[in-house]
Structure formats: structure tokens, C-alpha cells
Write a protein that holds these residues in place. Structure first.
Motif, mmCIF file in Angstrom:
data_model
loop_
_atom_site.group_PDB
_atom_site.id
_atom_site.type_symbol
_atom_site.label_atom_id
_atom_site.label_comp_id
_atom_site.label_asym_id
_atom_site.label_seq_id
_atom_site.Cartn_x
_atom_site.Cartn_y
_atom_site.Cartn_z
ATOM 1 N N ILE A 125 0.803 -1.229 0.000
ATOM 2 C CA ILE A 125 0.000 0.000 0.000
ATOM 3 C C ILE A 125 0.835 1.278 0.000
ATOM 4 N N SER A 126 2.146 1.136 -0.002
ATOM 5 C CA SER A 126 3.013 2.309 0.095
ATOM 6 C C SER A 126 2.992 3.128 -1.197
ATOM 7 N N PRO A 127 2.660 4.412 -1.099
ATOM 8 C CA PRO A 127 2.662 5.240 -2.311
ATOM 9 C C PRO A 127 4.073 5.598 -2.772
ATOM 10 N N THR A 128 5.092 5.261 -1.999
ATOM 11 C CA THR A 128 6.463 5.525 -2.428
ATOM 12 C C THR A 128 7.076 4.316 -3.113
ATOM 13 N N SER A 129 6.322 3.234 -3.242
ATOM 14 C CA SER A 129 6.813 2.043 -3.922
ATOM 15 C C SER A 129 6.696 2.241 -5.430
ATOM 16 N N ALA A 130 7.820 2.135 -6.108
ATOM 17 C CA ALA A 130 7.817 2.325 -7.559
ATOM 18 C C ALA A 130 7.000 1.251 -8.256
ATOM 19 N N GLY A 174 4.019 2.589 -10.317
ATOM 20 C CA GLY A 174 4.234 2.338 -11.740
ATOM 21 C C GLY A 174 3.155 1.444 -12.324
ATOM 22 N N GLY A 175 2.803 0.403 -11.597
ATOM 23 C CA GLY A 175 1.731 -0.489 -12.047
ATOM 24 C C GLY A 175 0.401 0.223 -12.136
ATOM 25 N N LEU A 176 0.112 1.066 -11.156
ATOM 26 C CA LEU A 176 -1.139 1.826 -11.186
ATOM 27 C C LEU A 176 -1.161 2.811 -12.343
ATOM 28 N N ALA A 177 -0.029 3.424 -12.628
ATOM 29 C CA ALA A 177 0.033 4.373 -13.743
ATOM 30 C C ALA A 177 -0.159 3.650 -15.075
ATOM 31 N N LEU A 178 0.463 2.488 -15.222
ATOM 32 C CA LEU A 178 0.300 1.728 -16.462
ATOM 33 C C LEU A 178 -1.139 1.251 -16.650
ATOM 34 N N ALA A 179 -1.778 0.873 -15.550
ATOM 35 C CA ALA A 179 -3.155 0.384 -15.619
ATOM 36 C C ALA A 179 -4.180 1.518 -15.601
ATOM 37 N N LYS A 180 -3.711 2.746 -15.408
ATOM 38 C CA LYS A 180 -4.585 3.919 -15.324
ATOM 39 C C LYS A 180 -5.638 3.771 -14.227
ATOM 40 N N VAL A 181 -5.142 3.346 -13.066
ATOM 41 C CA VAL A 181 -5.980 3.198 -11.877
ATOM 42 C C VAL A 181 -5.531 4.234 -10.864
ATOM 43 N N ARG A 182 -6.488 4.975 -10.312
ATOM 44 C CA ARG A 182 -6.135 5.972 -9.300
ATOM 45 C C ARG A 182 -5.753 5.271 -7.994
ATOM 46 N N TYR A 183 -4.918 5.942 -7.211
ATOM 47 C CA TYR A 183 -4.428 5.358 -5.951
ATOM 48 C C TYR A 183 -5.565 5.131 -4.966
ATOM 49 N N ASP A 184 -6.525 6.034 -4.894
ATOM 50 C CA ASP A 184 -7.644 5.844 -3.958
ATOM 51 C C ASP A 184 -8.508 4.648 -4.367
ATOM 52 N N GLN A 185 -8.669 4.400 -5.660
ATOM 53 C CA GLN A 185 -9.402 3.214 -6.112
ATOM 54 C C GLN A 185 -8.636 1.941 -5.742
ATOM 55 N N LEU A 229 -6.530 1.591 -3.237
ATOM 56 C CA LEU A 229 -6.629 1.379 -1.789
ATOM 57 C C LEU A 229 -7.964 0.767 -1.408
ATOM 58 N N ARG A 230 -9.043 1.264 -2.005
ATOM 59 C CA ARG A 230 -10.368 0.716 -1.716
ATOM 60 C C ARG A 230 -10.439 -0.762 -2.088
ATOM 61 N N PHE A 231 -9.754 -1.145 -3.152
ATOM 62 C CA PHE A 231 -9.751 -2.531 -3.595
ATOM 63 C C PHE A 231 -8.859 -3.413 -2.729
ATOM 64 N N VAL A 232 -7.684 -2.915 -2.353
ATOM 65 C CA VAL A 232 -6.675 -3.761 -1.732
ATOM 66 C C VAL A 232 -6.738 -3.780 -0.198
ATOM 67 N N LEU A 233 -7.343 -2.799 0.435
ATOM 68 C CA LEU A 233 -7.355 -2.759 1.903
ATOM 69 C C LEU A 233 -8.042 -3.960 2.555
ATOM 70 N N PRO A 234 -9.140 -4.487 2.004
ATOM 71 C CA PRO A 234 -9.667 -5.723 2.618
ATOM 72 C C PRO A 234 -8.671 -6.882 2.558
ATOM 73 N N LEU A 235 -7.966 -7.012 1.451
ATOM 74 C CA LEU A 235 -6.938 -8.047 1.340
ATOM 75 C C LEU A 235 -5.817 -7.808 2.339
ATOM 76 N N VAL A 236 -5.386 -6.572 2.475
ATOM 77 C CA VAL A 236 -4.322 -6.251 3.437
ATOM 78 C C VAL A 236 -4.782 -6.575 4.859
ATOM 79 N N GLY A 237 -6.044 -6.296 5.162
ATOM 80 C CA GLY A 237 -6.576 -6.640 6.488
ATOM 81 C C GLY A 237 -6.546 -8.138 6.745
ATOM 82 N N ILE A 238 -6.946 -8.915 5.749
ATOM 83 C CA ILE A 238 -6.920 -10.373 5.893
ATOM 84 C C ILE A 238 -5.489 -10.874 6.047
ATOM 85 N N LEU A 239 -4.594 -10.364 5.220
ATOM 86 C CA LEU A 239 -3.189 -10.771 5.323
ATOM 87 C C LEU A 239 -2.570 -10.364 6.649
#
Length: 90
Positions: A44-49, A53-64, A66-76
Motif C-alpha cells: 500500500i506504500s505510495p512511495t513504492s515504484a 508504476g503499475g497503477l500508472a500503467l493500468a490507469k488506476v487511481r491510488y484511492d481506487q 486502496l479501496r480494492f486492496v485494503l480488505p486483502l491487506v486486512g486479511i493478510l
């Protein structure tokens, strides 16, 4: 700030190993807990290249993302905490 995970581990472990001894935890458990925590933060680190970089290539905003990945991060987080707690208890 140290940008690499291995460099950060090289600086943190000399501090964490005596803390493990003081807390009565095996040093191996501290070494096992470090990469699991580091991996969670790197997801979830915004300083991770890789993340940005993956989000920029996929044209996905960071807030979107986070909304997608935070449940997974909670489970992990719960799973890794449980595994480290079980390992420390054994």
C-alpha cells in the motif's frame, strides 16, 4: 529513509535482535515477522515504484487501488499476525 527493504533490514535487525532477547522471543521469530510486515506495507506504500508504476500503467487511481486492496491487506495482516503469534508460542 532507506529505500531498499534489505538495507532497512540490515539497519533494523541489530536493534530488533536485542529487543527480542529482552522480550523472551526467539530471534528467528523477529526475522520472520519483519518480512511479513514489510510486505504488507509495500502493498500500500505510495512511495513504492512497483505499486505506483503499475497503477500508472493500468490507469488506476491510488484511492481506487486502496479501496480494492485494503480488505486483502486486512486479511493478510490477521493471518500473518496469527502465524507469528503461533510461532512465538511454540
Amino acid at each position: 529513509m532507506v529505500p531498499s527493504t534489505s538495507g532497512h533490514a540490515a539497519l533494523a535487525m541489530p536493534i530488533l535482535a536485542p529487543l527480542a532477547d529482552f522480550a523472551g522471543v526467539e530471534r528467528a521469530m523477529v526475522i520472520a515477522a519483519y518480512p511479513s510486515a514489510s510486505g504488507l506495507v509495500n502493498l500500500i506504500s505510495p512511495t513504492s515504484a512497483v505499486v505506483m508504476g503499475g497503477l500508472a500503467l493500468a490507469k488506476v487511481r491510488y484511492d481506487q487501488y486502496l479501496r480494492f486492496v485494503l480488505p486483502l491487506v486486512g486479511i493478510l495482516f490477521v493471518l500473518s499476525t496469527a502465524f507469528v503469534a503461533i510461532g512465538a508460542a511454540i
